[in-house]
Design a protein around this motif. Sequence first.
Motif: not given
Length: 575
Positions: A201-209, A228-237
Amino acid sequence: MGRRKITDEKTVKQIRGPGRKAKKQGEPTFPKELIQTKSTEKKKVSSRGKQRARKRLQKEELKQTIKKKTKLKTTTKRQSDDDDEEEQINGYTDENQQWLKPKKKKELFDNNGTEEEPMDDDVPLNDEFNEMESTSEEEEDDEENDEPKLDIEKQSKKLREKQRQVKERSEQELLTNIQQQEKVQFPSGQEITKEVPQADLQLLMHRIREVINVLNDFKNKREINRSRKEYIDLLKQDLCNYYSYNDFLMNKIIELFPLAEIIDFLEANEVQRPVTIRTNTLKTRRRDLAQALINRGVNVDPLDKWTKVGLVIYNSQVPIGATPEYLSGHYMIQGASSFLPVMALAPQPNERILDMCAAPGGKTTYIGSLMRNSGILVANDANKDRAKAIIGNTHRLGLTNTIVTNLDGRHFSEHMGGFDRCLVDAPCSGTGVIAKDPAVKNCKDEKDIQRCFTAQRQLLLNAIDSINESSITGGYIVYSTCSILTEENEAVIQYALNNRPVKLVETGLEFGVEGFTNFKGTSFHPLMKYCRRYYPHLHNLDGFFVAKLKKYSIKQGHKKESETTQKKTDQITDD
Ligand SMILES: C[S@@+](CC[C@H](N)C(=O)[O-])C[C@H]1O[C@@H](n2cnc3c(N)ncnc32)[C@H](O)[C@@H]1O
């Protein structure tokens, strides 16, 4: 048998000399060195000796003056600095010096953040200062030169140095890690899984930020071959995985909020809103209620400056829903956001008011108290069991002007009409109250929202139909939901504007975010800005939407803009 103790002075035989068995001691012997010093002290100095001593002294004095002169040449500047310093220090009284020294050292601690202040009250102040002084590295070195260190001191110094090196190394490592991770690692298709182990989860939050960081400066920070869509998709996921939302709702949230706010909103949904109560001014005053509750061990405070009836409860030694004050109807346990639609409705005494979706009666009872039990208040709900709760609450809070009905609000105007005001606190998706009901995160889909907004449109149109457009004091409809979605809010209001003779007026609420006039390419009426949105992360309230409409007669057409301003009498009075 023990020896008899002789206590009588007369019978005590005077004992002289070493006694019979005592061995006679010889002359004491002393070490040579001691004898020498002793002897020099006593020894008489001859006149030759005196001369030799004088010469030695003169030689010593000569040496000292030469030494001083060379020192003077090489250290003139340093010495002058020292003199200045000395002068400065001498400028303080001794007392001041005592105060100033520890202050200097304290600053040193604050900077290092490693030393603890002594806690022992018994330690004398001077010792404390000495202890502080010894922490300075520079002075530590001086000490090392002056006095030989104990073994334990040497060891502790070594240990400190080792600790400093380890700290330095780990800080360096952390920096390198962050630098390495600065580039967003796109996972493979398989890596994107719903279930994420807690440790990740910590890694996940780091990637989200990091993704948010890239999206905020996409041109400069993105990887060249990534859209941009790829980044948005990753963020959403990642957000779905981290906060346990379904794709549908996370999409909606990402559409609604600026990037910088998304995490704040999601985090706020993980925290419960404060417990609040509303004073029933039909039975008591807020101050008296607060006092009564404090006497029972309830920790309360006025809620906020925008309400004169709200109290916030920090903690309580008694169940808030079972105090004698609660049972006798002195207050209603109610979320602070629920006050807002009623404040916007601004009920007036002697009016005919309809609460179309009223159960369990939180807002109904507030409306009733503002009407001071005058006029007629109809509290309706389509759910029979829930409607019974309205009866219970109106009884408890002492409402005597209320009729409870159990009708489908979508056809209400077929039964009754001619109301001065109507509140439509519509059933909704509950996307504003996720903290209260976390199931919303996962169970809503497009169809649910469609079902909601269809019913909401029908309810609002029927509410408008039940209003007397010629009402002298009113002609108002307040529409509210605990949803944050535009489909259930601005779009429903727009539908009413398009299909009924109503216009948007100001809610009179002094805070809240303006409604959308434009959303994802859809334009709403410019006066949609009169609507108010409330968010948990911005207002520490449940997510809420409030709109106020005024019905006009078709013959009259739209009134001039100036007339949309509420009359002075159309203000709520809480107490
Ligand atoms: C958000 S709750 C109302 C809360 C209430 N205003 C209060 O403050 O306590 C929505 C209510 O609408 C009722 N409802 C749902 N469909 C309805 C309909 N077609 N006509 C009337 N009421 C309906 C539900 O039973 C529910 O009690």
